[in-house]
Scaffold this motif. Structure first.
Motif, PDB file in Angstrom:
ATOM      1  N   ALA A  62      16.173 -26.061  11.210  1.00  0.00           N
ATOM      2  CA  ALA A  62      14.898 -25.443  10.834  1.00  0.00           C
ATOM      3  C   ALA A  62      14.781 -24.040  11.430  1.00  0.00           C
ATOM      4  CB  ALA A  62      13.741 -26.327  11.295  1.00  0.00           C
ATOM      5  N   ALA A  63      15.181 -23.916  12.688  1.00  0.00           N
ATOM      6  CA  ALA A  63      15.138 -22.604  13.336  1.00  0.00           C
ATOM      7  C   ALA A  63      16.086 -21.626  12.645  1.00  0.00           C
ATOM      8  CB  ALA A  63      15.498 -22.748  14.813  1.00  0.00           C
TER       9      ALA A  63
ATOM     10  N   LEU B 263      22.558 -19.821  16.318  1.00  0.00           N
ATOM     11  CA  LEU B 263      21.849 -20.963  15.746  1.00  0.00           C
ATOM     12  C   LEU B 263      22.754 -21.759  14.797  1.00  0.00           C
ATOM     13  CD1 LEU B 263      18.359 -19.359  15.019  1.00  0.00           C
ATOM     14  CD2 LEU B 263      18.851 -21.213  16.635  1.00  0.00           C
TER      15      LEU B 263
ATOM     16  N   SER C 155      25.973 -29.748  16.931  1.00  0.00           N
ATOM     17  CA  SER C 155      25.164 -30.961  17.111  1.00  0.00           C
ATOM     18  C   SER C 155      25.331 -31.906  15.928  1.00  0.00           C
ATOM     19  CB  SER C 155      23.690 -30.596  17.296  1.00  0.00           C
ATOM     20  OG  SER C 155      23.194 -29.880  16.180  1.00  0.00           O
TER      21      SER C 155
ATOM     22  N   THR D   5      23.776 -25.628  15.351  1.00  0.00           N
ATOM     23  CA  THR D   5      23.482 -26.610  14.302  1.00  0.00           C
ATOM     24  C   THR D   5      24.728 -27.398  13.924  1.00  0.00           C
ATOM     25  OG1 THR D   5      21.736 -25.190  13.405  1.00  0.00           O
ATOM     26  CG2 THR D   5      22.595 -26.912  11.964  1.00  0.00           C
TER      27      THR D   5
ATOM     28  N   ALA E 134      18.008 -35.402  16.014  1.00  0.00           N
ATOM     29  CA  ALA E 134      16.754 -34.642  16.074  1.00  0.00           C
ATOM     30  C   ALA E 134      17.022 -33.182  16.426  1.00  0.00           C
ATOM     31  CB  ALA E 134      15.810 -35.281  17.091  1.00  0.00           C
ATOM     32  N   LEU E 135      17.958 -32.954  17.377  1.00  0.00           N
ATOM     33  CA  LEU E 135      18.311 -31.583  17.764  1.00  0.00           C
ATOM     34  C   LEU E 135      18.892 -30.827  16.575  1.00  0.00           C
ATOM     35  CD1 LEU E 135      18.692 -29.400  19.915  1.00  0.00           C
ATOM     36  CD2 LEU E 135      20.911 -30.435  20.469  1.00  0.00           C
ATOM     37  N   THR E 136      19.696 -31.507  15.766  1.00  0.00           N
ATOM     38  CA  THR E 136      20.269 -30.869  14.581  1.00  0.00           C
ATOM     39  C   THR E 136      19.178 -30.415  13.630  1.00  0.00           C
ATOM     40  OG1 THR E 136      22.264 -32.253  14.734  1.00  0.00           O
ATOM     41  CG2 THR E 136      21.816 -31.198  12.611  1.00  0.00           C
ATOM     42  N   VAL E 137      18.175 -31.261  13.409  1.00  0.00           N
ATOM     43  CA  VAL E 137      17.076 -30.916  12.511  1.00  0.00           C
ATOM     44  C   VAL E 137      16.312 -29.711  13.038  1.00  0.00           C
ATOM     45  CG1 VAL E 137      14.902 -31.716  11.524  1.00  0.00           C
ATOM     46  CG2 VAL E 137      16.869 -33.257  11.608  1.00  0.00           C
ATOM     47  N   VAL E 138      16.047 -29.712  14.337  1.00  0.00           N
ATOM     48  CA  VAL E 138      15.303 -28.603  14.938  1.00  0.00           C
ATOM     49  C   VAL E 138      16.090 -27.298  14.817  1.00  0.00           C
ATOM     50  CG1 VAL E 138      14.419 -27.675  17.116  1.00  0.00           C
ATOM     51  CG2 VAL E 138      14.007 -30.072  16.523  1.00  0.00           C
ATOM     52  N   LEU E 139      17.393 -27.348  15.139  1.00  0.00           N
ATOM     53  CA  LEU E 139      18.217 -26.138  15.071  1.00  0.00           C
ATOM     54  C   LEU E 139      18.356 -25.652  13.637  1.00  0.00           C
ATOM     55  CD1 LEU E 139      21.029 -27.015  17.648  1.00  0.00           C
ATOM     56  CD2 LEU E 139      19.231 -25.297  17.889  1.00  0.00           C
TER      57      LEU E 139
END
Length: 466
Positions: free
Chosen positions: A256-257, A225, A232, A229, A249-254
């Motif tokens: 958060a994960a 992860l 991206s 992060t 957006a992918l960076t934010v999701v990763l």
């Protein structure tokens, strides 16, 4: 390297420091990443001619090493803490040798890119593992603070980074671009021999774990992860002129994960709870990013302006910038020898404002002596910024996590580098003009003011001499 310690009755007892044999292989290993980052700059055109590739293709030789290093440095630091720092240090050197040899015989550009990835991963082991080795030595020799060794690591990285560009040009002119890859092979052989001879062995596994208990498994999901992060984020920041919002957006999701996973893991790869609670360390990472954003804007933005507006050749630009790099190393020496941490950070913040103010006066007719003088101010930013922030990370990070902490410091360095390329692109557009340079300068002045604002609160909490 010797350190004096005052004892009763006015006598002075000499306390042996790590010594040059201990320090030299660590300096070499830590220097391989910055030298490989810069040495290729003067060979990209020649490589493109060899493989009939344009700039859009050869630039991957630069970006892949940055990406591999940004991910690899904290990862190697974590492995050093778990598997033993000398073991990981030597493994990294071997990977550098493999990458150098592969690049020397590469038949095509994809193979050369693969060689650079291997170089990025291998050189990532040098700095964080060296920090772990120094920290463990210091724990066994409390009467001899390791500030001199830490300063030596920082100065070695500065000197090799400064010499990378002219060295690459000289080597390529003498023997072709492949020599810039092959040079890693003899350096690795020398490094491995010195490490095995002079760096203490890692303790047995039972001594590296509490009460000899079996260590918890590596946090592989956290590593994956984190890698996703950072990858991206770097790709998103690399071209803010044409932002790819899906990557953002992918960076934010990763991210958060990553935070959610690390909060529920017993032995996390990145201890997000520690970072949230250790505000001083988080502030240091912010200072590192801002410091190197300033530094790389000068290295890449000013050099581009000098070529396109002043009409200087690549060699001329290198010679004009070289005093800045040399001065960065020279000004660092007294601060490193005397372990002056807080003064280094204060001087860095002051120079981060003075430098941009001077740049505002630059035009296409500015005398060369004035260009050299102002760029040397930025030498203070790069030189003392490394000395002060490295010592801050060493003090602020938990002893058991110094490898990951040191690696994350380098990750934030690369974030500054990538942000600088986007700022340069946004400001210059198709051509480096006086107006574009002034736009960059105004932005740098704002960053310098921020650096001045956040430095005092963080510096006050640091020991004057680590």
């Amino acid at each position: 390297m010797e350190i004096c310690e005052t004892v009763p009755r006015g006598h002075t007892r000499e306390v042996a420091g790590p010594g040059w044999r201990f320090t030299l292989p660590l300096m070499l290993g830590s220097s391989l990443n910055p030298i490989n980052s810069s040495i290729i700059a003067t060979t990209l055109i020649a490589i493109g001619h060899t493989f009939h590739a344009g700039a859009a293709s050869t630039i991957w030789l630069v970006s892949t090493l940055y990406l591999a290093s940004a991910i690899g440095q904290p990862t190697m630091g974590r492995l050093a803490e778990r598997l033993g720092p000398r073991r990981v240090f030597v493994t990294g050197l071997v990977l550098v040798g493999i990458g150098g040899a592969l690049g020397t015989v590469a038949p095509n550009l994809p193979t050369l890119v693969a060689a650079r990835v291997i170089l990025g991963v291998g050189t990532s082991a040098g700095y964080p593992t060296a920090m772990v080795i120094v920290r463990r030595w210091a724990a066994q020799h409390e009467a001899a603070p390791p500030g001199g060794t830490l300063g030596a690591l920082a100065i070695a990285a500065q000197v090799t980074s400064a010499l990378g560009l002219p060295l690459g040009g000289l080597l390529a002119a003498a023997a072709g671009w492949r020599i810039t890859f092959f040079i890693n092979v003899p350096l690795v052989l020398l490094g491995v021999l010195m490490t095995l001879a002079w760096v203490p062995r890692d303790p047995p596994r039972a001594e590296r774990t509490a009460a000899g208990a079996a260590p918890s498994p590596l946090d592989v999901p956290g590593m994956v992860l984190f890698a996703g992060t950072i990858a991206s984020l770097l790709f998103f920041l690399n071209d803010l002129h044409h932002p790819r919002w899906a990557l953002g957006a992918l960076t934010v999701v990763l991210l958060a994960a990553l935070v959610l996973w690390e909060r529920r893991t017993g032995d996390p790869f990145v201890d997000v709870r520690m970072l949230a609670g250790n505000k001083a360390l988080s502030a240091t990472y912010l200072r590192v990013c801002l410091t190197f954003l300033l530094n790389y804007c000068i290295l890449y933005g000013l050099t581009q302006w000098l070529q396109e507006t002043r009409g200087l050749s690549a060699i001329g630009v290198g010679l004009l910038i070289l005093p800045m790099s040399v001065f960065a190393a020279l000004v660092s020496l007294p601060f490193a020898r005397r372990n002056l941490v807080r003064p280094a950070l204060y001087c860095t913040a002051a120079a981060a404002v003075v430098g941009p103010v001077g740049l505002l006066l630059f035009t296409s007719t500015t005398p060369v002596w004035a260009l050299v003088l102002i760029t040397m101010v930025f030498g203070v930013v790069s030189g003392l910024g490394v000395i002060g922030n490295q010592a801050a990370v060493y003090q602020q990070a938990p002893a058991e996590a110094v490898g990951v902490a040191a690696g994350l410091m380098r990750t934030f360095t690369y974030l500054g580098a990538v942000l600088s390329s986007s700022l340069i692109s946004l400001s210059f557009g198709d051509r480096a003009t006086d107006g574009g340079l002034h736009t960059i300068t105004v932005a740098l002045l704002g960053l310098g003011v921020v650096l001045c604002a956040i430095t005092p609160s963080g510096a006050r909490r640091l020991k004057a001499k680590p």
